[in-house]
Design an enzyme around this catalytic site. Structure first.
Site, PDB file in Angstrom:
ATOM      1  N   ASP A   1      -5.031  -1.773  -4.983  1.00  0.00           N
ATOM      2  CA  ASP A   1      -3.529  -0.478  -4.199  1.00  0.00           C
ATOM      3  C   ASP A   1      -4.486   0.796  -4.511  1.00  0.00           C
ATOM      4  O   ASP A   1      -3.407   1.407  -4.177  1.00  0.00           O
ATOM      5  CB  ASP A   1      -2.712  -0.992  -4.615  1.00  0.00           C
ATOM      6  CG  ASP A   1      -2.451  -2.706  -4.803  1.00  0.00           C
ATOM      7  OD1 ASP A   1      -3.039  -2.883  -4.993  1.00  0.00           O
ATOM      8  OD2 ASP A   1      -1.039  -2.780  -5.395  1.00  0.00           O
TER       9      ASP A   1
ATOM     10  N   CYS B   1       1.965  -2.219  -9.942  1.00  0.00           N
ATOM     11  CA  CYS B   1       1.281  -3.463  -9.705  1.00  0.00           C
ATOM     12  C   CYS B   1       0.179  -3.698 -10.736  1.00  0.00           C
ATOM     13  O   CYS B   1      -0.543  -4.696 -10.981  1.00  0.00           O
ATOM     14  CB  CYS B   1       0.320  -3.618  -8.211  1.00  0.00           C
ATOM     15  SG  CYS B   1       1.772  -3.801  -7.054  1.00  0.00           S
TER      16      CYS B   1
ATOM     17  N   LYS C   1      -2.856  -9.260  -0.881  1.00  0.00           N
ATOM     18  CA  LYS C   1      -1.827  -9.861  -1.902  1.00  0.00           C
ATOM     19  C   LYS C   1      -0.150  -9.302  -0.755  1.00  0.00           C
ATOM     20  O   LYS C   1      -0.393  -8.326  -0.750  1.00  0.00           O
ATOM     21  CB  LYS C   1      -1.234  -9.792  -3.087  1.00  0.00           C
ATOM     22  CG  LYS C   1      -1.052  -8.302  -3.459  1.00  0.00           C
ATOM     23  CD  LYS C   1      -0.666  -7.555  -4.579  1.00  0.00           C
ATOM     24  CE  LYS C   1      -1.085  -5.897  -4.717  1.00  0.00           C
ATOM     25  NZ  LYS C   1      -0.540  -5.151  -4.248  1.00  0.00           N
TER      26      LYS C   1
END
Ligand SMILES: [Zn+2]
Length: 201
Positions: free
Chosen positions: A11, A141, A97
């Site tokens: 990310d 994450c 995601k």
């Protein structure tokens, strides 16, 4: 057989960097270091995976719809794009995601590539046993991804110099790192990777 390794970058998107909708303090500071890891893995012809948060406009992940987060990383918006300083080789495998409007999906194990292959499927196909993980954010994450990957029987190395946390509570990142280590993750840095020093952090 030599244990096959892969890099997993989590990310590193505009919205998770300072000035983004959900900016991790100094989140962009880890990018030069991530680029160094990318170079090493590229040079050794090892797979590089990147995940991205890739949300629809309406999702139970956002505050307005029952979640805890402000809107961020909405599909095909600038905030969802990778940070421009991140140097991704052409062969990088992008996993998305958070598309399911009913779920949070913090873990890379819930992400899929353009052919709907999951990270775990891909790791098996590539014969990878050892995953080196860095990115944003340590306490969400990165942590969820590392723990999930460990639970699925893979080894995990946490790139201590290439992660940053949100720290809603100041100790969140520390707790996350402790949690990952408790599950079996090893902490490493670029220096200890390059010099193969026994003494990693
Ligand atoms: Zn999200």
């Amino acid at each position: 057989m030599k244990v096959k390794k892969a890099l997993l970058i989590v990310d590193v998107q505009n919205d998770f960097c300072p000035a983004g909708a959900l900016g991790v303090p100094e989140g962009d500071k880890i990018i030069p270091r991530i680029n160094q890891y990318i170079k090493i893995f590229s040079k050794n012809k090892l797979p590089i995976f990147v995940t991205r948060d890739w949300h629809p406009k309406k999702t139970a992940h956002f505050k307005r719809f029952g979640g805890i987060w402000p809107p961020h990383c909405i599909q095909n918006t600038k905030g969802a794009y990778f940070h421009p300083k991140l140097k991704l080789p052409r062969k990088t495998i992008i996993l998305s995601k958070g598309m399911d409007p009913k779920k949070d999906s913090y873990s890379a194990c819930q992400a899929e590539d353009v052919n709907s292959m999951s990270l775990l499927d891909l790791l098996k196909i590539f014969g990878i046993k050892d995953i080196y993980i860095g990115g944003l954010a340590t306490d969400y994450c990165v942590k969820y991804s590392a723990v999930d990957i460990l639970k699925n029987g893979f080894k995990v190395k946490v790139l201590m110099d290439a992660i940053k946390g949100v720290n809603l509570k100041p100790e969140d990142s520390e707790d996350a790192i402790r949690g990952m280590v408790r599950m079996g993750a090893k902490k490493i840095t670029l220096e200890c990777l390059l010099t193969r020093r026994k003494k990693c952090p």
